[in-house]
Each structure stands twice: as structure tokens, then as C-alpha cells.
Design an enzyme around this catalytic site. Structure first.
Site, short mmCIF file in Angstrom:
data_model
loop_
_atom_site.label_atom_id
_atom_site.label_comp_id
_atom_site.label_asym_id
_atom_site.label_seq_id
_atom_site.Cartn_x
_atom_site.Cartn_y
_atom_site.Cartn_z
N GLU A 123 -32.92 42.72 31.11
CA GLU A 123 -32.17 42.13 29.99
C GLU A 123 -32.03 40.62 30.10
OE1 GLU A 123 -31.46 44.91 31.55
OE2 GLU A 123 -30.78 46.44 30.14
N GLU A 154 -30.30 52.51 32.78
CA GLU A 154 -28.84 52.74 32.65
C GLU A 154 -28.55 54.20 32.29
OE1 GLU A 154 -28.50 49.29 29.95
OE2 GLU A 154 -26.86 48.65 31.26
N1 3HC Z 1 -38.42 49.05 22.57
C1 3HC Z 1 -39.36 49.23 21.63
N2 3HC Z 1 -40.64 48.83 21.77
C2 3HC Z 1 -40.96 48.27 22.94
C3 3HC Z 1 -40.02 48.07 23.98
C4 3HC Z 1 -38.70 48.51 23.76
N3 3HC Z 1 -37.75 48.35 24.67
N4 3HC Z 1 -40.65 47.48 25.00
C5 3HC Z 1 -41.92 47.32 24.62
N5 3HC Z 1 -42.12 47.78 23.38
C6 3HC Z 1 -43.36 47.80 22.61
C7 3HC Z 1 -44.00 46.43 22.52
O1 3HC Z 1 -43.42 45.65 21.50
C8 3HC Z 1 -45.44 46.80 22.26
O2 3HC Z 1 -45.56 47.10 20.90
P1 3HC Z 1 -46.88 46.69 20.06
O3 3HC Z 1 -47.99 47.39 20.76
O4 3HC Z 1 -46.57 47.17 18.70
O5 3HC Z 1 -46.97 45.20 20.17
C9 3HC Z 1 -45.62 48.09 23.05
O6 3HC Z 1 -44.30 48.56 23.32
C10 3HC Z 1 -46.31 47.89 24.35
O7 3HC Z 1 -45.68 46.84 25.04
P2 3HC Z 1 -46.47 45.95 26.06
O8 3HC Z 1 -47.69 45.41 25.43
O9 3HC Z 1 -45.50 44.98 26.67
O10 3HC Z 1 -46.91 47.11 27.09
P3 3HC Z 1 -46.90 47.21 28.64
O11 3HC Z 1 -47.36 48.58 28.96
O12 3HC Z 1 -47.61 46.04 29.21
O13 3HC Z 1 -45.37 47.08 29.09
C11 3HC Z 1 -43.03 47.49 29.16
C12 3HC Z 1 -44.42 48.05 28.76
C13 3HC Z 1 -42.98 47.34 30.68
C14 3HC Z 1 -41.98 48.46 28.70
C15 3HC Z 1 -42.84 46.10 28.53
O14 3HC Z 1 -43.15 46.19 27.16
C16 3HC Z 1 -41.48 45.50 28.64
O15 3HC Z 1 -41.15 44.90 29.63
N6 3HC Z 1 -40.66 45.66 27.57
C17 3HC Z 1 -39.38 45.07 27.48
C18 3HC Z 1 -38.36 46.00 28.06
C19 3HC Z 1 -36.98 45.42 27.89
O16 3HC Z 1 -36.73 44.25 27.82
N7 3HC Z 1 -36.02 46.35 27.87
C20 3HC Z 1 -34.65 45.96 27.83
C21 3HC Z 1 -34.20 46.07 26.42
S1 3HC Z 1 -32.56 45.49 26.28
C22 3HC Z 1 -31.59 46.80 26.74
O17 3HC Z 1 -32.06 47.81 27.21
C23 3HC Z 1 -30.13 46.58 26.45
C24 3HC Z 1 -29.25 47.54 27.19
O18 3HC Z 1 -28.90 47.00 28.44
C25 3HC Z 1 -27.98 47.79 26.43
#
Ligand code: 3HC
Ligand code: NAI
Length: 697
Positions: free
Chosen positions: A126, A106
Site C-alpha cells: 500500500e 490482510e
Molecule cells: N486490483 C485489480 N486489478 C489489479 C490489481 C488489484 N489489486 N493489481 C493488479 N491488477 C491488474 C492490473 O491493473 C493489470 O490489469 P491489465 O492487464 O488490465 O492492465 C493486471 O492486474 C495484471 O497486473 P500486472 O501487469 O501488474 O501483473 P503481474 O502479474 O506482473 O503482477 C501483481 C500482479 C503482483 C498483483 C501486481 O499487479 C501488483 O503489484 N498489483 C498491485 C497490488 C496492490 O497494490 N495491492 C494493494 C491494493 S491497496 C489495498 O489492498 C488496500 C487495503 O490495505 C485496504
């Protein structure tokens, strides 16, 4: 330390987001970006700005660690940051690599230009957290990619590789190599060519019949994701993008977002997201504990479980030695594994070449001499302590020092099994669920003497083999089965009191369970529970059990495998058909007990089943068998078909309010049938309820 770095490269400023692990857009990072923008505006030597991310992501989106904290709401909000970027008087170029997800994408959509590295993962995930992109994603993405593509991405949350966007307006350039360098060059070119400050918000959504397409998408989202409101709300937000001027569309997106955040379904999904990550952490095992290398494995026993366990290793590319006592058993086990792979090939999930490759990773053997060098051995032989003893004494003799010795026992004492060896520190329980090649759950049983690095290695291994590893202490049934026993007892009591097995199953399936207790028992084999109960009758004469399941077993009705159980089954089919023989048996049993059948409501059925789980879960938590309530929920979500949209038994209880749970249990205790002591609230539950607290903090 600042979460952004600011540097100038000639006449271009570079703002680098630096908030490990994935540049989550937390308050510190948001503040840093706005500061960087201000600095760049103030510096007359700067003509353009590049925003990129340090480390392994452009940005993973909103910082999930900030969810539910005041920082999430603090200014500058993500909206403010994006507005500042979009309103910048100097062109802003996003340099995207690795991952641009959620708020990260975004933010990029707020930039005037976007340069992406090939292979970068682009997503608005999301919806997987039960929300929708709340910082303009639903309004801007359909303006730069075809409406179908944008809708698919937003409704599914699935990542798409950057190169798939060739020909769309999402990226101005998709480059190999150093994306920051490419973005710097692009920025200079944009300035030189006077390309201005194009804004995504000014673009039109182009589609021949957007209304019809979105109506179809809305209907599909509603019917496919019936228990989850977010996918349909995503489509509604996109409808607003099509129908309304940009600012009004943004307002509608915000409204839908704020509604979704409050829904129990979103809370459940976020709970599961955090629960999965929390489960891999053990307070007294440091995160940097050196792991033992797992490059090869051995499995003892090629039966129902051993075969599936071997497949897990093979699927992760880890070669396996599969040991049996007799050639016939080995042949049978291998044939089943081959059949499973061939079925996958038939369904198009792999090629026949893959089948052969995977089979070639399995080395069958009848001799312990062949397995000594394996890094881990998982025992999956008969559930009988003398047999386990024999196997573990042998493993102690043959396995190399440092090998992990794991047992797949579902009920036996892991400490006792460990004591059969001279290396109890290397012994651990790995309780897989059937079918072991399919079910996500791996209950990891930490023995009294299990070494920390063995536990850490097994937890890491669970990720490698794509399981959700959850740690349990040693107790009868561990976490999952110890709880399910109480659930089954209630199911049996309710049939004695007047419900039919199909009413019980239907009620809990309507609540969202994949399968009710009687259909489940027929599938797993009614003899399994019978065997355990017979042991209980000897060991725990104080505990009462409903007897209907025993009577079913006495007739040899062991479930699907014998063509009859609580239901009957047509040969080769799995449909559970109510059986008058069972109705008659139940009727006679009630007469013997002198019970006049009464009508039970679905609500009573559901809550007696769920609160039976919750009360036992509270005991398990209090005894330290489970480390945290969310671990219990993860076990039920991934191993027992508990509905994801409810987040697990402990979260469900929290959402009911523990005070209400305890009160309801008092009502159940007033029922003269069954075991009134069953409903004495566990001390932890009683205390939390009295203090107005919840299991999940
Ligand atoms: N914020 C903070 N930490 C995050 C994060 C985020 N958005 N996404 C992942 N992490 C952290 C994980 O908790 C993990 O921490 P840990 O090692 O302490 O357990 C570390 O990053 C690594 O994560 P993964 O083991 O999942 O690592 P990968 O490399 O396999 O994947 C990723 C990375 C693709 C970014 C995956 O973690 C993922 O899909 N994360 C979720 C992303 C997400 O849902 N983002 C949307 C958030 S909501 C939003 O943006 C609202 C907005 O629209 C207003
Ligand atoms: P199974 O009876 O299907 O398979 C056991 C296999 O072990 C048989 O093929 C047998 O020949 C072999 N075996 C027996 N003794 C042996 C020995 N000394 N050396 C080598 N092989 C030997 O049993 P299943 O269902 O696979 O169960 C295995 C273990 O997994 C048990 O401890 C059980 O409690 C546990 N378990 C079973 C689950 C299930 O749903 N079946 C679920 C979770 C755990």
C-alpha cells in the site's frame, strides 16, 4: 457471474475467490465471501472452511479499479469481511499461492490458519500508493512476524517469498504442490486435533525494545522519504499496534489511512500507478491484437544512444546485431558498453560472468548483409534527414518482410522517414532517453501509416525491456521535448529579467525536480538546444526566444563536456559551480536589452516553468498528439525528473485548479518582457477552466 465459487469437499467448504485478473477484493467478491461463510456456517455437515483464489493469485488486494468509486465504500467492507472470517464459528484456513498482497494478505491474517505454497509473493504494498494497509495489516502482521520484518515490509511495500517466513507464525505450513489440497488436509487435522479458533489479534507483539526500534524507524522513514508522508504514517500505525489494545490500534490505523488517502502525494502515486497501466492501452488498437515476435534485434549506430539501446535488448535476453560505418566507431561503442557492464559488476549488480554473457549477445558488424533477419531494427545514427534517408532506404532493401523498422530520432518527422521505405506501415519511432540503458521512458511515435500490430508489439516490447512506453503522435519534439522547449524559453526569459541560473535551478529543485533547467542543459550539452533553435529561427521567425543560451554557446561553453556552460566544472567532476564569467555575460546582455533587473520570487519561477509545460501539454492533448493527460504526466515522471510526489505537470495543474492556473497565466502575460502571447491559454485549458473541470477527469 458470481465472483466466488462455493464447493464442499466432504466436511470442508472451499470458497474460491474468482475475480480476474488477480482477485482484487471488489464489492462483488467481498459479498461472495460473506455469502460463502454464511452458507458454511449454516451447513452442519461442514466442519471447516478453506479460502483460496482462482487463477494467477490468491489475491492482489483491494480492487484498484474500484478506487474512488462508491463501490469501494459499500458494505460489506473489507473490515466487515475480515471480521466475519475471524468471528467464524468454524475454523477458516487460507490457502495461499502465487500472490497475497495488500488486502489479500490482510484477509489471510484474519483467518485462523494459513497454508502457503512455496514461492508465493507476500506483501503489503500500500505504501507504494501513498497509503497504508487499512484493513488491519499494520496491527496483525507485527503479531505474527518479527517486528523488524513487519516494519520493513510495511514501510517498503516490497514482496517477500513465502518460504522466508519459515519459523514465524505467519504460516502454519509452507508446502510444495497443490496448496488447496494441503489446506483441506490441514483443516481436517485442525478439526480432529481440536485446535480451536486462534486469532492473530490475540497474539502479543514480542520485542526487547519495541519503542526504541520504532522511534529509529520513524526517524529513518521521515528522513529517507521526506516528500512522502506514508512511510512515517506506516510506522506510527505500528507504534499504535505496540502501544494500544487491538481495537484502539485498528482505530488509529483507520484514522491514519483516511488521512493518507486524501493527501496530494497519495493521489500522485495512484495517478502514476494507473497512468502507467493506461499508457499501454490504445483505444483503436484491440487488446488482443496479434503481436509480431521479437526474438532478435539490430541497432544502427553505436554512439551515445545506440549503445544504450543495444544494452536494453541484451538485458532482456534478446540478441542484437550492432552496425556501424567504421571499425573504430564500432570498437568505441562496444568498449563503452563493456565499461558500463563492468561498472555494474564492480557495484555488485552482476558477476563478471554475466558481463561476458551479455557481451556475447552483441554481434558487431559493418555490413547490412548481417542484419536482415532481425525482428526489429532501431536506427540511432546522426540527427540529419539525408543520413536517415540513406539508412532507411537501405533497411527497406535488406530487412526481412514483417521486420519492425524503428527510428530513435528526437526531432525529425517520422512520417517522412517512413516514406523513404516501401513499407511505412512497419515504421515507428522509438524515442529513448539518455542514458538509454537507464532512463525508464520510451516515447513511442505512431506514424500516420504505422500498423496497429507494430504499435501493439512496440508497446509490449517496452515492457519486455522494462521501460514505460508512452505513445505520441508525430509533431516537432513529440510530447516531451515539445513541452520542454517552452519551459526552457521561460527559464531564459527569467534570467534576462533578473534571476540567476542558480536561482532558477534551486527554485525548481526545491519544488522537487531532479535537476533545474540550466544544470540539465549543461549535462545534456547546450549545443543540442542551440542547434534546434537555429533551425527554429529560420522556420518560425514569428517565435521569440531569449538569447542568453545562444551567447553561452557562442563562447563554446557547451556544458559539462567542455568544462563550462551556465556553470563551470572542475576537471572530471560534475558539481555545478557558479561562474562570474556567466554573471557578467548576463549583466551585459540585460544592458543590451535595456532591462533593469528585478527580483523574482521562487514561486514565480516555479509556476512560470510548470505552467509553460501545462499550456503546451494542453495543446498537445487537444491536437491528439497525446491520447490522455496521464500519458503526458508519465512522460514527465519517467523521462524528465518531474517529482513523483506531485504526479506530473497535468495532475499538478489539476490540483492547483485550472481556473487558478489560467488566472496566474493572465498575471504572467501582463509582464512586458518576453512574449505575452506565450501565456494565451490553450483553448482546451481555457474551456476546462471555465467549465470547472480538470485534465484528468
Ligand atoms: N486490483 C485489480 N486489478 C489489479 C490489481 C488489484 N489489486 N493489481 C493488479 N491488477 C491488474 C492490473 O491493473 C493489470 O490489469 P491489465 O492487464 O488490465 O492492465 C493486471 O492486474 C495484471 O497486473 P500486472 O501487469 O501488474 O501483473 P503481474 O502479474 O506482473 O503482477 C501483481 C500482479 C503482483 C498483483 C501486481 O499487479 C501488483 O503489484 N498489483 C498491485 C497490488 C496492490 O497494490 N495491492 C494493494 C491494493 S491497496 C489495498 O489492498 C488496500 C487495503 O490495505 C485496504
Ligand atoms: P552519436 O553521434 O553519439 O552517435 C551516432 C552514431 O551513428 C555514430 O557512432 C556514427 O558513427 C553512427 N552513424 C552515423 N551514420 C551512420 C550510418 N549511416 N550507418 C551506421 N552508423 C552511422 O549520436 P546520438 O546522440 O547517439 O544520437 C543518435 C540519434 O538518437 C539521433 O537521431 C538523436 O537525435 C537521437 N537521440 C539522442 C539523444 C541524446 O541525448 N543524445 C536522446 C534521444 C534521441
Amino acid at each position: 457471474m458470481s465472483q466466488t465459487q462455493y464447493a464442499t469437499h466432504g466436511d470442508v467448504a472451499v470458497i474460491t475467490m474468482n475475480n480476474p485478473p488477480v482477485n482484487g477484493l471488489g464489492h462483488g467478491l467481498r459479498t461472495g465471501i460473506v455469502e460463502g461463510l454464511r452458507r458454511a456456517q449454516a451447513d452442519s455437515a461442514v466442519k471447516a472452511i478453506v479460502i483460496t483464489g482462482a487463477g494467477k493469485a490468491f489475491s492482489g488486494g483491494a480492487d484498484i479499479r474500484e478506487f474512488n468509486t462508491p463501490a469501494a465504500l459499500a458494505e460489506p467492507s473489507l473490515h466487515t469481511v475480515i471480521r466475519a472470517i475471524e468471528g467464524s464459528a468454524k475454523p477458516v484456513v487460507a490457502a495461499i499461492h502465487s500472490v497475497a498482497m495488500g488486502g489479500g494478505l490482510e484477509l489471510a491474517l484474519g483467518c485462523h490458519f494459513r497454508v502457503a505454497a512455496t514461492g508465493a509473493q507476500i506483501a503489503l504494498p500500500e505504501v507504494k500508493l501513498g497509503i497504508l494497509p487499512g484493513a488491519g495489516g499494520t496491527q496483525r502482521l507485527p503479531r505474527v512476524v518479527p517486528l523488524e520484518m513487519a516494519t520493513n515490509m510495511i514501510v517498503s511495500g516490497a514482496p517477500v517469498k513465502s518460504e522466508k517466513f519459515k519459523g514465524t507464525k505467519l504460516f502454519d505450513e509452507i508446502v510444495e504442490g497443490d496448496v488447496t489440497e494441503a489446506a483441506l488436509a490441514f483443516a481436517r487435522k485442525a478439526v480432529a486435533e481440536n485446535r480451536g479458533l486462534p486469532k492473530v489479534r490475540d497474539l502479543k507483539i514480542e520485542h526487547e525494545d519495541a519503542e526504541a526500534f520504532l522511534q529509529f524507524s520513524l526517524n529513518t522513514a521521515k528522513s529517507v522519504a521526506k516528500n512522502f508522508p506514508a512511510p512515517a504514517a506506516c510506522v506510527e500505525a505500528i507504534q499504535a499496534a505496540v502501544r494500544l489494545p487491538f481495537e484502539q490500534g485498528m482505530a488509529r490505523e483507520r484514522e491514519l489511512f483516511l488521512h493518507l488517502v486524501q493527501t496530494p502525494e497519495s493521489k500522485a502515486l495512484r495517478h502514476a500507478f494507473f497512468g502507467e497501466r493506461a499508457a499501454s492501452k490504445v483505444p483503436d488498437v484491440p487488446a488482443d491484437t496479434p503481436l509480431r515476435a521479437i526474438k532478435s534485434a539490430a541497432v544502427i549506430g553505436a554512439g551515445t544512444m545506440g549503445g544504450g539501446i543495444a544494452m536494453n535488448f541484451v538485458n532482456a535476453g534478446i540478441p542484437v546485431k550492432l552496425l556501424e560505418m567504421k571499425q573504430e566507431a564500432l570498437d568505441r561503442g562496444l568498449a563503452t558498453i563493456r565499461k558500463n557492464y563492468e561498472n555494474s559488476a564492480r557495484k555488485g549488480r552482476m558477476t563478471m560472468d554475466d558481463v561476458e554473457k551479455r557481451m556475447s549477445l552483441i554481434a558487431p558488424t559493418l555490413s547490412y548483409d548481417d542484419i536482415g533477419q532481425a525482428d526489429i531494427v532501431v536506427e540511432a545514427v546522426f540527427e540529419d534527414m539525408p543520413v536517415k534517408e540513406q539508412v532507411f532506404r537501405k533497411l527497406d532493401e535488406v530487412m526481412k518482410p514483417g521486420a519492425i523498422l524503428a527510428t530513435n530520432t528526437s526531432t525529425l518527422d517520422v512520417n517522412q522517414i517512413a516514406a523513404f521505405t516501401r513499407r511505412p506501415q512497419d515504421v515507428i519511432g522509438t524515442h529513448f532517453f539518455s542514458p538509454a540503458n537507464v532512463m525508464k521512458l520510451l516515447e513511442i511515435v505512431r506514424g500516420e501509416k504505422t500498423a496497429k500490430d507494430v504499435l501493439a508489439t512496440t508497446l509490449a516490447l517496452s515492457k519486455t525491456i522494462r521501460k514505460t512506453g508512452v505513445v505520441s503522435g508525430v509533431c516537432d519534439g513529440f510530447i516531451g521535448n515539445r513541452m520542454i522547449e517552452q519551459y526552457s524559453r521561460q527559464a531564459g526569459y527569467m534570467v534576462e529579467e533578473g534571476a540567476s541560473p542558480q536561482q532558477v535551478d534551486r527554485a525548481i529543485e526545491k519544488f522537487g525536480f531532479a535537476m533545474g533547467p540550466f544544470r540539465m542543459s549543461d549535462l545534456a550539452g547546450n549545443d543540442v538546444g542551440w542547434y534546434i533553435r537555429k533551425r527554429r529561427y529560420v522556420e518560425r521567425p514569428d517565435m521569440k526566444y531569449p538569447k542568453i543560451a545562444d551567447k553561452i554557446c557562442e563562447l563554446g561553453r557547451f556544458g559539462q563536456k567542455t568544462g563550462a556552460g551556465f556553470y563551470r566544472y572542475e576537471p572530471g567532476k560534475r558539481d555545478a559551480i557558479p561562474d562570474p564569467v556567466v554573471d557578467k555575460l548576463i549583466e551585459e546582455h540585460r544592458k543590451e536589452l535595456g532591462l533593469e533587473p528585478r527580483k523574482l520570487s521562487d514561486d514565480e519561477i516555479v509556476h512560470r516553468l510548470i505552467f509553460a509545460l501545462v499550456n503546451e501539454g494542453a495543446k498537445i492533448l487537444e491536437e491528439g498528439i497525446a491520447m490522455r493527460a496521464s500519458d503526458i504526466d508519465m512522460i514527465y515522471l519517467t523521462g524528465y525528473g518531474f517529482p513523483l510526489f506531485r504526479g506530473g505537470p497535468m495532475l499538478y495543474a489539476d490540483q492547483c485548479g485550472l481556473y487558478n492556473v489560467v488566472n496566474r497565466m493572465k498575471d504572467f502575460a501582463a509582464n512586458p518582457h518576453g512574449d505575452p502571447s506565450f501565456w494565451t491559454p490553450a483553448p482546451l485549458l481555457a474551456k476546462l477552466a471555465a467549465d470547472g473541470k480538470s485534465f484528468n477527469g
